[in-house]
Design a protein around this motif. Structure first.
Motif, mmCIF file in Angstrom:
data_model
loop_
_atom_site.group_PDB
_atom_site.id
_atom_site.type_symbol
_atom_site.label_atom_id
_atom_site.label_comp_id
_atom_site.label_asym_id
_atom_site.label_seq_id
_atom_site.Cartn_x
_atom_site.Cartn_y
_atom_site.Cartn_z
ATOM 1 N N ALA A 125 0.821 -1.223 0.000
ATOM 2 C CA ALA A 125 0.000 0.000 0.000
ATOM 3 C C ALA A 125 0.851 1.268 0.000
ATOM 4 O O ALA A 125 0.617 2.161 -0.821
ATOM 5 N N PRO A 126 1.854 1.404 0.885
ATOM 6 C CA PRO A 126 2.677 2.619 0.845
ATOM 7 C C PRO A 126 3.436 2.788 -0.468
ATOM 8 O O PRO A 126 3.609 3.913 -0.947
ATOM 9 N N ARG A 127 3.862 1.690 -1.065
ATOM 10 C CA ARG A 127 4.583 1.775 -2.333
ATOM 11 C C ARG A 127 3.663 2.251 -3.455
ATOM 12 O O ARG A 127 4.075 3.012 -4.323
ATOM 13 N N LEU A 128 2.399 1.818 -3.434
ATOM 14 C CA LEU A 128 1.427 2.279 -4.426
ATOM 15 C C LEU A 128 1.074 3.749 -4.202
ATOM 16 O O LEU A 128 0.961 4.527 -5.137
ATOM 17 N N ALA A 129 0.905 4.117 -2.951
ATOM 18 C CA ALA A 129 0.590 5.515 -2.624
ATOM 19 C C ALA A 129 1.740 6.436 -3.047
ATOM 20 O O ALA A 129 1.504 7.557 -3.505
ATOM 21 N N ALA A 130 2.964 5.955 -2.920
ATOM 22 C CA ALA A 130 4.125 6.761 -3.318
ATOM 23 C C ALA A 130 4.135 7.027 -4.822
ATOM 24 O O ALA A 130 4.739 7.989 -5.278
ATOM 25 N N LYS A 131 3.419 6.217 -5.573
ATOM 26 C CA LYS A 131 3.314 6.427 -7.018
ATOM 27 C C LYS A 131 2.217 7.447 -7.347
ATOM 28 O O LYS A 131 1.974 7.735 -8.504
ATOM 29 N N GLY A 132 1.536 7.935 -6.308
ATOM 30 C CA GLY A 132 0.518 8.960 -6.515
ATOM 31 C C GLY A 132 -0.897 8.446 -6.656
ATOM 32 O O GLY A 132 -1.811 9.212 -6.963
ATOM 33 N N TYR A 133 -1.119 7.160 -6.414
ATOM 34 C CA TYR A 133 -2.460 6.597 -6.523
ATOM 35 C C TYR A 133 -3.221 6.722 -5.210
ATOM 36 O O TYR A 133 -2.622 6.687 -4.133
ATOM 37 N N GLY A 134 -4.536 6.823 -5.318
ATOM 38 C CA GLY A 134 -5.381 6.764 -4.132
ATOM 39 C C GLY A 134 -5.477 5.321 -3.683
ATOM 40 O O GLY A 134 -5.927 4.459 -4.441
ATOM 41 N N VAL A 135 -5.041 5.043 -2.469
ATOM 42 C CA VAL A 135 -5.003 3.677 -1.961
ATOM 43 C C VAL A 135 -5.819 3.593 -0.681
ATOM 44 O O VAL A 135 -5.685 4.439 0.208
ATOM 45 N N THR A 136 -6.674 2.575 -0.590
ATOM 46 C CA THR A 136 -7.440 2.318 0.629
ATOM 47 C C THR A 136 -7.194 0.882 1.071
ATOM 48 O O THR A 136 -6.849 0.024 0.257
ATOM 49 N N ALA A 137 -7.391 0.638 2.351
ATOM 50 C CA ALA A 137 -7.206 -0.707 2.890
ATOM 51 C C ALA A 137 -8.416 -1.573 2.565
ATOM 52 O O ALA A 137 -9.545 -1.102 2.554
ATOM 53 N N GLY A 138 -8.163 -2.837 2.289
ATOM 54 C CA GLY A 138 -9.223 -3.788 2.031
ATOM 55 C C GLY A 138 -9.622 -3.859 0.571
ATOM 56 O O GLY A 138 -9.231 -3.031 -0.242
ATOM 57 N N ALA A 139 -10.413 -4.877 0.264
ATOM 58 C CA ALA A 139 -10.918 -5.074 -1.098
ATOM 59 C C ALA A 139 -12.244 -4.347 -1.248
ATOM 60 O O ALA A 139 -13.009 -4.246 -0.289
ATOM 61 N N PRO A 140 -12.529 -3.836 -2.446
ATOM 62 C CA PRO A 140 -13.784 -3.112 -2.650
ATOM 63 C C PRO A 140 -15.011 -4.020 -2.626
ATOM 64 O O PRO A 140 -16.127 -3.554 -2.411
ATOM 65 N N ASP A 141 -14.808 -5.317 -2.867
ATOM 66 C CA ASP A 141 -15.903 -6.288 -2.838
ATOM 67 C C ASP A 141 -15.294 -7.685 -2.735
ATOM 68 O O ASP A 141 -14.083 -7.837 -2.719
ATOM 69 N N GLY A 142 -16.120 -8.691 -2.690
ATOM 70 C CA GLY A 142 -15.627 -10.060 -2.553
ATOM 71 C C GLY A 142 -15.591 -10.835 -3.851
ATOM 72 O O GLY A 142 -15.414 -12.050 -3.836
#
Length: 168
Positions: free
Chosen positions: A63-80
């Motif tokens: 997650a921190p590595r993706l956020a460092a690329k400038g993307y909006g990152v949230t914890a968890g999956a959006p659905d199952g």
């Protein structure tokens, strides 16, 4: 096989599934995801339809590595019900395989065949078209197949779909 414990959702604003697949594969390669990781696409409907990505790994540093690329990152999956693009064994699912080989080589837990009530026999041939996209269903990766010419099965999702209204 279940998803690893650390799941992050990335909203890149991508609206097309093919573009989302491409970006997911690109990010997975850049991140050098650990063995056992999953990368999925999820359709988001509503006032801003789009395709979001999720990454499930055994490491909390994704997650921190993706956020460092400038993307909006949230914890968890959006659905199952994510559609798996990257998953254990996915690179091994090329060419023609039997159902037994497909299940043994990958994290896919089950296959279903459109129009059939039972499971296909383990020796049934599957022409993968090098494009195998199972979906999470009740915590299990399930691949939907369909009958094809020559008595073989093929994944329901085609690698290069014809865009809607392409002949207009």
């Amino acid at each position: 096989m279940t998803r690893p414990p650390y799941v992050s959702t990335v909203d890149t604003g991508v609206r097309e599934l093919r573009a989302a697949d491409h970006l997911l594969l690109e990010l997975a390669a850049e991140l050098a995801l650990p063995e056992g990781a999953f990368g999925c696409t999820h359709l988001v409907r509503g006032d801003r339809p789009r395709v979001v990505l999720s990454f499930a790994t055994t490491s909390e540093d994704t997650a921190p590595r993706l956020a460092a690329k400038g993307y909006g990152v949230t914890a968890g999956a959006p659905d199952g019900v994510g559609r798996a693009v990257v998953y254990p064994g996915s690179p091994e699912l090329t060419g023609t395989l039997t159902i037994a080989e497909l299940l043994a080589r990958s994290a896919i837990g089950r296959v279903v065949v459109l129009g059939s009530s039972g499971a296909p026999p383990p020796g049934q041939s599957v022409v993968t078209r090098d494009h195998v996209r199972p979906q999470w269903q009740d915590g299990e990766l399930v691949l939907t197949l369909m009958p094809a010419v020559g008595g073989v099965l093929v994944p329901f999702e085609v690698p290069d779909p014809t865009p809607c209204c392409a002949d207009h």
